[in-house]
Motif scaffolding. Sequence first.
Motif, PDB file in Angstrom:
ATOM      1  N   ILE A   6       0.859  -1.180   0.000  1.00 18.31           N
ATOM      2  CA  ILE A   6       0.000   0.000   0.000  1.00 18.31           C
ATOM      3  C   ILE A   6       0.898   1.233   0.000  1.00 18.31           C
ATOM      4  O   ILE A   6       1.667   1.447   0.930  1.00 18.31           O
ATOM      5  N   CYS A   7       0.773   2.013  -1.040  1.00 20.38           N
ATOM      6  CA  CYS A   7       1.602   3.205  -1.202  1.00 20.38           C
ATOM      7  C   CYS A   7       0.732   4.434  -0.974  1.00 20.38           C
ATOM      8  O   CYS A   7      -0.098   4.770  -1.802  1.00 20.38           O
ATOM      9  N   ARG A   8       0.941   5.097   0.170  1.00 19.73           N
ATOM     10  CA  ARG A   8       0.107   6.253   0.525  1.00 19.73           C
ATOM     11  C   ARG A   8       0.914   7.534   0.592  1.00 19.73           C
ATOM     12  O   ARG A   8       0.527   8.461   1.275  1.00 19.73           O
ATOM     13  N   THR A   9       2.023   7.590  -0.096  1.00 20.48           N
ATOM     14  CA  THR A   9       2.878   8.764  -0.052  1.00 20.48           C
ATOM     15  C   THR A   9       2.670   9.652  -1.264  1.00 20.48           C
ATOM     16  O   THR A   9       2.307   9.164  -2.329  1.00 20.48           O
ATOM     17  N   ARG A  10       2.908  10.942  -1.090  1.00 16.14           N
ATOM     18  CA  ARG A  10       2.867  11.889  -2.199  1.00 16.14           C
ATOM     19  C   ARG A  10       4.280  12.235  -2.672  1.00 16.14           C
ATOM     20  O   ARG A  10       4.442  12.977  -3.623  1.00 16.14           O
ATOM     21  N   GLU A  33       0.066  -7.354  -4.811  1.00 13.48           N
ATOM     22  CA  GLU A  33      -0.998  -6.461  -5.243  1.00 13.48           C
ATOM     23  C   GLU A  33      -0.650  -5.086  -4.709  1.00 13.48           C
ATOM     24  O   GLU A  33      -0.458  -4.908  -3.506  1.00 13.48           O
ATOM     25  N   VAL A  34      -0.531  -4.103  -5.597  1.00 17.14           N
ATOM     26  CA  VAL A  34      -0.099  -2.764  -5.209  1.00 17.14           C
ATOM     27  C   VAL A  34      -1.289  -1.809  -5.222  1.00 17.14           C
ATOM     28  O   VAL A  34      -1.997  -1.697  -6.220  1.00 17.14           O
ATOM     29  N   VAL A  35      -1.467  -1.129  -4.105  1.00 18.72           N
ATOM     30  CA  VAL A  35      -2.481  -0.087  -3.982  1.00 18.72           C
ATOM     31  C   VAL A  35      -1.751   1.249  -4.071  1.00 18.72           C
ATOM     32  O   VAL A  35      -0.884   1.536  -3.250  1.00 18.72           O
ATOM     33  N   VAL A  36      -2.073   2.036  -5.075  1.00 10.46           N
ATOM     34  CA  VAL A  36      -1.461   3.353  -5.256  1.00 10.46           C
ATOM     35  C   VAL A  36      -2.587   4.375  -5.299  1.00 10.46           C
ATOM     36  O   VAL A  36      -3.446   4.317  -6.167  1.00 10.46           O
ATOM     37  N   ARG A  47       8.017   2.284 -14.781  1.00  9.68           N
ATOM     38  CA  ARG A  47       8.710   1.070 -15.237  1.00  9.68           C
ATOM     39  C   ARG A  47       8.481  -0.093 -14.280  1.00  9.68           C
ATOM     40  O   ARG A  47       8.275  -1.228 -14.712  1.00  9.68           O
ATOM     41  N   SER A  48       8.491   0.187 -12.986  1.00  7.89           N
ATOM     42  CA  SER A  48       8.242  -0.868 -12.001  1.00  7.89           C
ATOM     43  C   SER A  48       6.826  -1.415 -12.144  1.00  7.89           C
ATOM     44  O   SER A  48       6.611  -2.625 -12.077  1.00  7.89           O
ATOM     45  N   ALA A  49       5.857  -0.526 -12.353  1.00  5.95           N
ATOM     46  CA  ALA A  49       4.467  -0.962 -12.532  1.00  5.95           C
ATOM     47  C   ALA A  49       4.321  -1.807 -13.790  1.00  5.95           C
ATOM     48  O   ALA A  49       3.638  -2.838 -13.782  1.00  5.95           O
ATOM     49  N   VAL A  50       4.975  -1.397 -14.864  1.00  2.69           N
ATOM     50  CA  VAL A  50       4.923  -2.170 -16.112  1.00  2.69           C
ATOM     51  C   VAL A  50       5.530  -3.544 -15.897  1.00  2.69           C
ATOM     52  O   VAL A  50       4.980  -4.568 -16.339  1.00  2.69           O
ATOM     53  N   ALA A  51       6.664  -3.600 -15.210  1.00  2.37           N
ATOM     54  CA  ALA A  51       7.313  -4.888 -14.945  1.00  2.37           C
ATOM     55  C   ALA A  51       6.425  -5.776 -14.088  1.00  2.37           C
ATOM     56  O   ALA A  51       6.256  -6.966 -14.381  1.00  2.37           O
ATOM     57  N   LEU A  52       5.839  -5.224 -13.034  1.00  2.00           N
ATOM     58  CA  LEU A  52       4.950  -6.008 -12.177  1.00  2.00           C
ATOM     59  C   LEU A  52       3.771  -6.568 -12.969  1.00  2.00           C
ATOM     60  O   LEU A  52       3.441  -7.745 -12.860  1.00  2.00           O
ATOM     61  N   ARG A  53       3.153  -5.721 -13.769  1.00  2.00           N
ATOM     62  CA  ARG A  53       2.008  -6.174 -14.578  1.00  2.00           C
ATOM     63  C   ARG A  53       2.428  -7.247 -15.580  1.00  2.00           C
ATOM     64  O   ARG A  53       1.692  -8.196 -15.819  1.00  2.00           O
ATOM     65  N   SER A  54       3.613  -7.104 -16.154  1.00  2.00           N
ATOM     66  CA  SER A  54       4.068  -8.082 -17.144  1.00  2.00           C
ATOM     67  C   SER A  54       4.294  -9.453 -16.513  1.00  2.00           C
ATOM     68  O   SER A  54       4.216 -10.470 -17.195  1.00  2.00           O
ATOM     69  N   VAL A  59      -1.360  -3.892 -10.189  1.00  2.00           N
ATOM     70  CA  VAL A  59      -0.990  -2.548  -9.734  1.00  2.00           C
ATOM     71  C   VAL A  59      -2.212  -1.661  -9.923  1.00  2.00           C
ATOM     72  O   VAL A  59      -2.785  -1.624 -11.002  1.00  2.00           O
ATOM     73  N   GLY A  60      -2.616  -0.971  -8.864  1.00  2.00           N
ATOM     74  CA  GLY A  60      -3.784  -0.102  -8.946  1.00  2.00           C
ATOM     75  C   GLY A  60      -5.040  -0.760  -8.419  1.00  2.00           C
ATOM     76  O   GLY A  60      -6.141  -0.304  -8.700  1.00  2.00           O
ATOM     77  N   VAL A  61      -4.893  -1.798  -7.638  1.00  2.00           N
ATOM     78  CA  VAL A  61      -6.039  -2.496  -7.061  1.00  2.00           C
ATOM     79  C   VAL A  61      -6.631  -1.633  -5.937  1.00  2.00           C
ATOM     80  O   VAL A  61      -5.953  -0.785  -5.365  1.00  2.00           O
ATOM     81  N   ASP A  62      -7.901  -1.868  -5.623  1.00  2.00           N
ATOM     82  CA  ASP A  62      -8.531  -1.098  -4.549  1.00  2.00           C
ATOM     83  C   ASP A  62      -8.076  -1.631  -3.183  1.00  2.00           C
ATOM     84  O   ASP A  62      -7.742  -2.801  -3.037  1.00  2.00           O
ATOM     85  N   LEU A  63      -8.055  -0.759  -2.214  1.00  2.00           N
ATOM     86  CA  LEU A  63      -7.541  -1.081  -0.889  1.00  2.00           C
ATOM     87  C   LEU A  63      -8.311  -2.222  -0.230  1.00  2.00           C
ATOM     88  O   LEU A  63      -7.713  -3.169   0.278  1.00  2.00           O
TER      89      LEU A  63
END
Length: 77
Positions: A6-10, A33-36, A47-54, A59-63
């Motif tokens: 869970i990434c809650r930083t700005r 599963e990454v929550v952004v 790039r990290s998100a693309v690699a994870l999805r591949s 990436v981008g799942v709901d909390l």
Amino acid sequence: MIIAVICRTRDPHRQSEALRAALGLTLRGASVEVVVEEPLLTPLAERSAVALRSFGHVVGVDLAGALARATAVEVWT
């Protein structure tokens, strides 16, 4: 094992590090599963998100969904 990251930083650098860390967790065989909550803020995060999805990770799942499926949780603030 499913790990919710869970990434809650700005902070763009902190967000990039969270996604890079999520990628590292997959090296031990975990599903991630990454929550952004913010849009991806840096090229490294993208790039990290693309690699994870591949590799089949989400990436981008709901909390709520991520927490329901997770066996472990890592929070980046």
